[in-house]
Scaffold this motif. Structure first.
Motif, PDB file in Angstrom:
ATOM      1  N   SER A 289     -18.321  35.805 -40.581  1.00 23.19           N
ATOM      2  CA  SER A 289     -18.681  34.639 -41.335  1.00 23.19           C
ATOM      3  C   SER A 289     -19.896  34.607 -40.622  1.00 23.19           C
ATOM      4  CB  SER A 289     -17.400  34.134 -40.360  1.00 23.19           C
ATOM      5  OG  SER A 289     -17.972  34.032 -38.922  1.00 23.19           O
ATOM      6  N   GLY A 290     -20.995  33.481 -41.418  1.00 21.43           N
ATOM      7  CA  GLY A 290     -21.680  33.417 -40.284  1.00 21.43           C
ATOM      8  C   GLY A 290     -23.644  33.464 -41.284  1.00 21.43           C
ATOM      9  N   GLY A 291     -23.154  34.193 -42.063  1.00 23.79           N
ATOM     10  CA  GLY A 291     -24.288  34.169 -43.093  1.00 23.79           C
ATOM     11  C   GLY A 291     -24.641  33.113 -44.096  1.00 23.79           C
ATOM     12  N   GLY A 292     -25.530  33.002 -44.516  1.00 28.16           N
ATOM     13  CA  GLY A 292     -26.094  31.545 -45.406  1.00 28.16           C
ATOM     14  C   GLY A 292     -27.421  31.734 -45.617  1.00 28.16           C
ATOM     15  N   LEU A 293     -27.829  31.190 -45.653  1.00 30.50           N
ATOM     16  CA  LEU A 293     -29.568  30.707 -46.038  1.00 30.50           C
ATOM     17  C   LEU A 293     -30.056  30.117 -45.331  1.00 30.50           C
ATOM     18  CD1 LEU A 293     -31.845  30.891 -48.452  1.00 30.50           C
ATOM     19  CD2 LEU A 293     -31.239  28.650 -49.133  1.00 30.50           C
ATOM     20  N   VAL A 294     -31.766  30.364 -44.390  1.00 33.26           N
ATOM     21  CA  VAL A 294     -32.811  30.618 -43.560  1.00 33.26           C
ATOM     22  C   VAL A 294     -33.556  30.913 -44.296  1.00 33.26           C
ATOM     23  CG1 VAL A 294     -32.456  32.872 -42.721  1.00 33.26           C
ATOM     24  CG2 VAL A 294     -32.570  31.082 -40.796  1.00 33.26           C
ATOM     25  N   GLN A 295     -34.715  30.265 -43.609  1.00 34.46           N
ATOM     26  CA  GLN A 295     -36.035  30.417 -43.513  1.00 34.46           C
ATOM     27  C   GLN A 295     -36.844  31.408 -43.020  1.00 34.46           C
ATOM     28  OE1 GLN A 295     -38.024  26.861 -42.815  1.00 34.46           O
ATOM     29  NE2 GLN A 295     -37.741  26.227 -45.218  1.00 34.46           N
ATOM     30  N   ALA A 296     -37.556  32.108 -43.914  1.00 30.36           N
ATOM     31  CA  ALA A 296     -38.391  33.113 -42.636  1.00 30.36           C
ATOM     32  C   ALA A 296     -38.618  32.637 -41.322  1.00 30.36           C
ATOM     33  CB  ALA A 296     -39.675  34.055 -43.423  1.00 30.36           C
ATOM     34  N   GLY A 297     -38.208  33.338 -39.516  1.00 29.27           N
ATOM     35  CA  GLY A 297     -39.287  33.204 -38.970  1.00 29.27           C
ATOM     36  C   GLY A 297     -37.610  33.122 -37.776  1.00 29.27           C
ATOM     37  N   GLY A 298     -36.488  32.116 -39.028  1.00 29.21           N
ATOM     38  CA  GLY A 298     -35.161  31.683 -38.121  1.00 29.21           C
ATOM     39  C   GLY A 298     -34.317  32.753 -37.910  1.00 29.21           C
ATOM     40  N   SER A 299     -33.489  32.462 -37.143  1.00 27.98           N
ATOM     41  CA  SER A 299     -32.113  32.662 -36.998  1.00 27.98           C
ATOM     42  C   SER A 299     -31.050  33.072 -37.701  1.00 27.98           C
ATOM     43  CB  SER A 299     -32.193  32.691 -34.995  1.00 27.98           C
ATOM     44  OG  SER A 299     -33.192  32.719 -34.881  1.00 27.98           O
ATOM     45  N   LEU A 300     -30.266  33.946 -37.782  1.00 24.94           N
ATOM     46  CA  LEU A 300     -28.477  33.819 -37.565  1.00 24.94           C
ATOM     47  C   LEU A 300     -27.519  34.124 -36.662  1.00 24.94           C
ATOM     48  CD1 LEU A 300     -28.425  33.613 -41.274  1.00 24.94           C
ATOM     49  CD2 LEU A 300     -27.702  31.224 -40.332  1.00 24.94           C
ATOM     50  N   ARG A 301     -26.785  33.634 -36.773  1.00 29.82           N
ATOM     51  CA  ARG A 301     -25.694  34.530 -35.862  1.00 29.82           C
ATOM     52  C   ARG A 301     -24.341  35.186 -36.630  1.00 29.82           C
ATOM     53  NH1 ARG A 301     -21.600  33.425 -30.727  1.00 29.82           N
ATOM     54  NH2 ARG A 301     -21.695  35.098 -29.655  1.00 29.82           N
ATOM     55  N   LEU A 302     -24.550  36.375 -37.221  1.00 26.55           N
ATOM     56  CA  LEU A 302     -22.467  36.740 -37.573  1.00 26.55           C
ATOM     57  C   LEU A 302     -21.703  36.541 -36.361  1.00 26.55           C
ATOM     58  CD1 LEU A 302     -24.645  38.806 -40.343  1.00 26.55           C
ATOM     59  CD2 LEU A 302     -24.481  36.353 -40.697  1.00 26.55           C
ATOM     60  N   SER A 303     -20.132  37.289 -37.330  1.00 28.97           N
ATOM     61  CA  SER A 303     -19.197  37.350 -36.246  1.00 28.97           C
ATOM     62  C   SER A 303     -18.182  38.185 -37.633  1.00 28.97           C
ATOM     63  CB  SER A 303     -18.281  35.927 -35.687  1.00 28.97           C
ATOM     64  OG  SER A 303     -19.974  34.713 -34.973  1.00 28.97           O
ATOM     65  N   CYS A 304     -17.461  38.495 -36.543  1.00 25.63           N
ATOM     66  CA  CYS A 304     -16.914  39.816 -37.477  1.00 25.63           C
ATOM     67  C   CYS A 304     -14.963  39.800 -36.693  1.00 25.63           C
ATOM     68  CB  CYS A 304     -17.444  41.323 -37.750  1.00 25.63           C
ATOM     69  SG  CYS A 304     -15.778  41.950 -38.258  1.00 25.63           S
ATOM     70  N   ALA A 305     -14.604  38.829 -36.900  1.00 24.36           N
ATOM     71  CA  ALA A 305     -13.643  39.264 -36.404  1.00 24.36           C
ATOM     72  C   ALA A 305     -12.006  39.700 -37.069  1.00 24.36           C
ATOM     73  CB  ALA A 305     -13.150  37.515 -36.596  1.00 24.36           C
ATOM     74  N   ALA A 306     -11.234  40.608 -35.543  1.00 23.59           N
ATOM     75  CA  ALA A 306     -11.327  42.036 -36.117  1.00 23.59           C
ATOM     76  C   ALA A 306      -9.327  41.148 -35.755  1.00 23.59           C
ATOM     77  CB  ALA A 306     -11.518  43.177 -35.671  1.00 23.59           C
ATOM     78  N   SER A 307      -8.641  41.988 -37.007  1.00 25.10           N
ATOM     79  CA  SER A 307      -6.875  42.079 -36.155  1.00 25.10           C
ATOM     80  C   SER A 307      -6.314  43.031 -36.636  1.00 25.10           C
ATOM     81  CB  SER A 307      -6.488  40.267 -36.768  1.00 25.10           C
ATOM     82  OG  SER A 307      -6.248  41.024 -38.393  1.00 25.10           O
ATOM     83  N   GLY A 308      -5.286  43.190 -36.208  1.00 19.09           N
ATOM     84  CA  GLY A 308      -4.450  44.446 -36.711  1.00 19.09           C
ATOM     85  C   GLY A 308      -3.660  45.497 -35.405  1.00 19.09           C
ATOM     86  N   ARG A 309      -5.505  46.215 -35.126  1.00 16.48           N
ATOM     87  CA  ARG A 309      -5.205  47.326 -33.609  1.00 16.48           C
ATOM     88  C   ARG A 309      -5.556  46.098 -32.756  1.00 16.48           C
ATOM     89  NH1 ARG A 309      -3.640  52.487 -35.885  1.00 16.48           N
ATOM     90  NH2 ARG A 309      -2.353  51.684 -37.970  1.00 16.48           N
ATOM     91  N   THR A 310      -5.558  47.424 -31.547  1.00 16.55           N
ATOM     92  CA  THR A 310      -6.483  48.107 -30.390  1.00 16.55           C
ATOM     93  C   THR A 310      -8.170  47.404 -30.573  1.00 16.55           C
ATOM     94  OG1 THR A 310      -4.398  48.627 -29.549  1.00 16.55           O
ATOM     95  CG2 THR A 310      -6.267  48.083 -27.944  1.00 16.55           C
ATOM     96  N   PHE A 311      -8.562  46.485 -30.708  1.00 10.78           N
ATOM     97  CA  PHE A 311     -10.391  46.189 -30.676  1.00 10.78           C
ATOM     98  C   PHE A 311     -10.786  47.170 -29.558  1.00 10.78           C
ATOM     99  CE2 PHE A 311     -13.618  44.374 -32.386  1.00 10.78           C
ATOM    100  CZ  PHE A 311     -14.267  43.744 -32.170  1.00 10.78           C
ATOM    101  N   SER A 312     -10.557  47.230 -28.242  1.00  7.10           N
ATOM    102  CA  SER A 312     -11.382  47.857 -27.521  1.00  7.10           C
ATOM    103  C   SER A 312     -11.475  49.571 -27.823  1.00  7.10           C
ATOM    104  CB  SER A 312     -11.093  48.045 -26.368  1.00  7.10           C
ATOM    105  OG  SER A 312      -9.700  47.794 -26.130  1.00  7.10           O
ATOM    106  N   ASN A 313      -9.874  50.054 -28.937  1.00  7.03           N
ATOM    107  CA  ASN A 313     -10.042  51.593 -29.178  1.00  7.03           C
ATOM    108  C   ASN A 313     -10.958  51.325 -30.370  1.00  7.03           C
ATOM    109  OD1 ASN A 313      -8.188  51.699 -27.665  1.00  7.03           O
ATOM    110  ND2 ASN A 313      -6.515  51.739 -28.584  1.00  7.03           N
TER     111      ASN A 313
END
Length: 125
Positions: A7-31
């Motif tokens: 999540s977190g994508g979109g349209l932004v002007q040059a010089g701007g910022s975005l933060r993408l996130s990725c949520a995981a499920s199903g197994r031990t994430f730290s592995n």
């Protein structure tokens, strides 16, 4: 099996910022080492940034060094990509990926085992 949702994508002007996130499920994430890839139209999918299981080691492609930051929160099963000073050439579909190993290892697409559906990032100049 690991499920990844970006999540977190979109349209932004040059010089701007975005933060993408990725949520995981199903197994031990730290592995899992995690990576962010991107694919622009007509181009191959490329690794942008990667992070080991603890967050103590990171890798960045030369094109994004100093502008992008990858991080993870194992308590929240989430990996992030903070993108600053965005350029038009950053326009692409961004994919989150998980590798069944704790170290960053290979940069190759084939070295990752699970993929999200992708999120579009468009930078207007």
């Amino acid at each position: 099996q690991v499920q990844l949702i970006e999540s977190g994508g979109g349209l932004v002007q040059a010089g701007g910022s975005l933060r993408l996130s990725c949520a995981a499920s199903g197994r031990t994430f730290s592995n899992y080492a995690m990576g962010w890839f991107r694919q622009a139209p007509g181009k191959e999918r490329e690794l942008v940034a990667a992070i080991n299981w603890s967050g103590g080691m990171t890798y960045y492609a030369d094109a994004v060094k100093g502008r992008f930051t990858i991080s993870r929160d194992n308590a929240k099963n989430t990996v992030y990509l903070q993108m600053n000073s965005l350029k038009s050439e950053d326009t692409a579909v961004y994919y989150c990926a998980a590798a069944a190993r704790r170290t960053i290892g290979t940069m190759a697409v084939g070295g990752y085992d699970y993929w999200g559906q992708g999120t579009q990032v468009t930078v207007s100049s």
